[in-house]
Design a protein around this motif. Structure first.
Motif: not given
Lengths: 347, 347, 347, 347
Positions: A58-87
């Motif tokens: 893929l071309v860039g980081g935000t694009q990659t993060n959002l594509t991977v997360i959207a591909a991985s989760l069902r709608p009611h599911q959330a991703v855990i990250g540090a409060d400093t996380a890029h996402v």
């Protein structure tokens, strides 16, 4: 002016440019179905010592993060990250725009611990109203983190263990993976990462490429139909071979790691000088981002010759800033910066 | 068993049932285009002393929150809420599922302050990378809050002032608005709320209705095409007159406020008893939710006769719980509860 | 005025009201975790003759459609429906608002055929650019359809076979399921439907309930975490027992089917009269919706005493309209309508 | 093998490569805040003869389409497009993934007419259940279209008039804008397009750039906060100057139009030959895409030396295919293709 503002202020490593130039008169099939991409993917599988990995570019980081997360989760599911996380803090709500909550856990050093993940997930599961709360399903970590710190082998295997045990997915944002894997105190390998993570990426944009992130997927449920997801989210590059060619160049003769190590070494020189002058640090780390706390007076002087990023005011007279090295950082200019720091004396 | 577990464990106030029964043989046009809804809307405009308000009726709170927020924001915009806000912690990521980030600000008492909003928004606007951060655009408050506290006139007008000055929208979740407006120390009126908020709702589900929330919209940009939004989000009740009829009943002869005041008075009796026995409180407030910290021993005894909600463990021997009164709370049963508390002595 | 405009213009069947009245002084746990819902779910499993079905209760049809589809599909997947399907033309883009494309296939009678599904899916799979096209994954059908037609046993089993063979999900919108299953020419049973469909629902709103749709899920991958999905999409009714109680009433002593059959029989009388006067039909069917094409003159006369819905202009002098019967349709009023039609003579 | 499969099978025009090489040792600020982007934007404003245009640079077409549409519409609003539109058939539901319905109108030539738009919108507005239908708000057209056809000045001004009158937004996908504006029968100018459209883009990827689309926004309500939208949707290129530099090169000395004209001229030669041999066409047009209907036998022979795209089977013995020329198409190879066609004689 000398540039320490970030690690993506120069076009690309000359070897990358050479590789692109070399194929500039050839014709390729579109959308990463070309030989450059398949060759680069093969190189990555070899480096990870696994044949069962799906690799996409893929071309860039935000694009990659959002594509991977959207591909991985069902709608009611959330991703855990540090409060400093890029996402969480630096993607304009890109993850939420795909429908998913980011659950921020407090972090001093940019890292998420296995213990935090376990506590949060068990708290959720034991809640009698669990269904009223977004379900934590994926753990997002970055290596190196937004604060330049890295995960140890113990930390990553502990995260992997807790994710496996609790049925969570582990995703490593490797926008700066090169700098992490070549840090002086790193004990992780690509093989470890491919073993521990369901999905991760090897960042090119910040480590010598013009642009490009190589997504590596071990978990088949994420890999399934991943190209549909890339296309739907606008990340399918028409001339996809541009991505493959760059990673071919970077992964040949260890270039990716050599230039990352160079950046870390130059950062170490700056860190050494900062220690000499007794400078406080916003965050200690061993990669290419350096976060000193310096006085407004010193920063004013430095700003005349060097660019850097602002991290926020610490007190009436001091600010934290970030100096960033890269494949492109000239050792002589680092010497100039160190001299300037020594002259300023950390005031 | 006596019920203090929540304020929606009984069907509806008898006057609501009577009203529904009275119209049960009539025929109505669908989708809230009926005379009951228009009559209830007129009653609400009159109570708010404004003719320029759009009024819509929805079935439940989460549905209302997500519809209002989705109708109000452009994709890159976020809603600010307390870290205890219903939209942040108890709606399974419903807001994020519409694409919007919830920006949580720390709150001890469930309230958001004007100062917090101003600081957060200015910090965002002054960031050189503002575009990389979700744009705060709406402020979500609840009155009473999830912790039973209420906004004062000063606090609400201060929030309104900062929102107007910074171009933000102010949204009040009034799922428990009746309890807020009839609290002993309340100084707000519906008129104040309609003046200060761009949009708010008068909650029925938790204040005597079978179901139903009346959304009141002052800001024309939110009101525009709002029925499309209701329909798209699945909130358009086919037999919409059921909603209108219930609010007609509740808003006739001050019923809504009388039953809320009753609940608060019964809660005050419990609070008085808790004070007598020196009980610590998780949160002080003056509405129908009471949050005592009691010992496991006492709670074990109480649980034999009374239902209540768990709020979490405080220490090895104590837990915080919630007792909730409602229109339906029998004063004699409150006497029983108070007696039980006095007998237990706050151990 | 006599009402033939739709099948949801009256509150509810008296037996439903009685059941609600009977429990109006009881207290229940919230969010459909009560005994009414579990009892109604058990009745449904029994009627379907399967113990492996998950049953959930939602308030309305659009809410149900969007929740089921969002729970079933990954982001790149689409739902196939007739070009007349409710999800395609009458839900304000509710499905798209959950991120999914509706692929409309042409239909004269409101039905989708197994052959259409197979052709569309194979065309997609054989496309060298398949990844550039939303992936068809679910088939949405309604029974009875928006045009009052019904699926035969052969048609439904053929759809089920093609879905199984191609890895698709089959979803039946049963907002008017009662009318379908009691049509004079119906050969389907609830058992057939539960066998053939991955998920379907038994509509209450249009068949005698105040409101409510009972979702029946056979496919475990859709059933998993379905309550999270209901909550996230705003469909979790606080006083969920209201839903359970209504379905208890409707499913006791065959009430649901008896009142649906009544509506069909009254519709048959109108159809018979229309045939007598040689009236053309927009669509032939055997359920409670009747679609005659009548002259403006006749319609003007009818409109003085009867309400009906407009379906569109056919030619300079004629329009198609819809007459709808329901549990509430009085046979004497049908006689009046038939008399009026005979008097008008189908001009 | 000679390449007529598409217009993005070669890296980029040498002048673009030269420009990138020339700046390859410079440092730039990130995210398109650099001098190359501002210079390219100025060139575009000058070509459009308007100073009030916002210009942004994105990497690819699907990304651009989804970002523009998401930035323009409220959630209940839909975009109208031809049934052959890229957003309808070739973006994996990318628009729906932002929450918006694409309303497809039938089109034989890939174009949408003002009359179609007016009829559709008035039909919607006159529907008594308008709120139950996604609201048409934006018209998406492409120029040249997916079938190689172009809009005339009259057609575009008519669309613009109806959009203005009905309060709709007009959006032109210009992925192949160069080929449209240099077609032999074109009468449109960039100035016309900037006058008529609320937003459009000048495609680079298919007209000589490595990658890149220049979005031009006249409507301030779309332009507001557009950079947030780019970032949120993953389209914010870290090294944004790569985009600016390419458009600087393309828009200097008319290069963009010269190379597009070259492609059209070579396509004209092929068209002339096809006419000579009496070949039927799937679609007549004057741009760089040619859609002949040829026999399986002829195509088998051609496929040995030339690549082309399949458009679908026409009858038992014939298929439609697409030949595509580009800046990179060598006239001598066109001669070879024409010779081959003449030799085959259109069988």
């Amino acid at each position: 002016m000398y540039y320490f503002n970030n690690d993506y202020n120069a076009m690309c490593h000359p070897a990358v440019m050479d590789r692109m130039y070399a194929i500039s008169r050839q014709h390729f099939p579109g959308y990463s179905t070309d030989s450059c991409c398949s060759s680069a993917a093969a190189l990555i599988r070899k480096l990870c010592r696994r044949e069962d990995l799906a690799v996409h570019f893929l071309v860039g980081g935000t694009q990659t993060n959002l594509t991977v997360i959207a591909a991985s989760l069902r709608p009611h599911q959330a991703v855990i990250g540090a409060d400093t996380a890029h996402v969480q803090v630096h993607e304009t709500g890109a993850i939420e725009a795909t429908g998913h909550k980011v659950i921020a856990v407090p972090s001093k050093d940019g890292k998420v611990t296995a213990r935090q993940v376990e506590q949060l997930v068990l708290l959720h599961r034991n809640d009698s109203d669990a269904e009223h709360i977004a379900q934590p399903k994926m753990v997002y970590i970055s290596n190196s983190t937004e604060l330049g710190t890295i995960y140890t082998k113990d930390e990553l295997y502990a995260l992997s263990e807790v994710c496996n045990r609790l049925g969570l997915l582990l995703f490593m944002d490797g926008a700066r993976l090169g700098y992490a894997l070549t840090a002086s105190d790193n004990d992780l390998t690509l093989e470890d990462i491919a073993t521990c993570c369901d999905v991760f990426y090897i960042g090119g944009t910040k480590v010598g490429a013009m642009f490009g992130e190589a997504v590596v997927i071990r978990n088949p449920s994420i890999a399934e139909d991943f190209r549909y997801m890339i296309k739907q989210r606008g990340g399918m590059l028409a001339k996809g071979w541009l991505l493959g060619a760059q990673f071919e160049a970077l992964l040949t003769d260890d270039l990716y790691f050599r230039i990352a190590r160079h950046a870390n070494e130059q950062a170490d020189r700056i860190r050494y000088t900062l220690a000499q002058i007794g400078c406080r640090m916003l965050m200690e780390n061993t990669t290419n981002q350096i976060f000193p706390i310096l006085s407004d007076d010193v920063l004013k002087v430095l700003a005349e010759r060097f660019t850097f990023a602002e991290m926020g005011r610490i007190d009436e007279f001091h600010r934290a800033v970030r100096f960033c090295t890269s494949w492109d950082t000239d050792p002589q200019i680092v010497t100039s910066l160190c001299d300037a720091l020594l002259a300023a004396g950390g005031k």
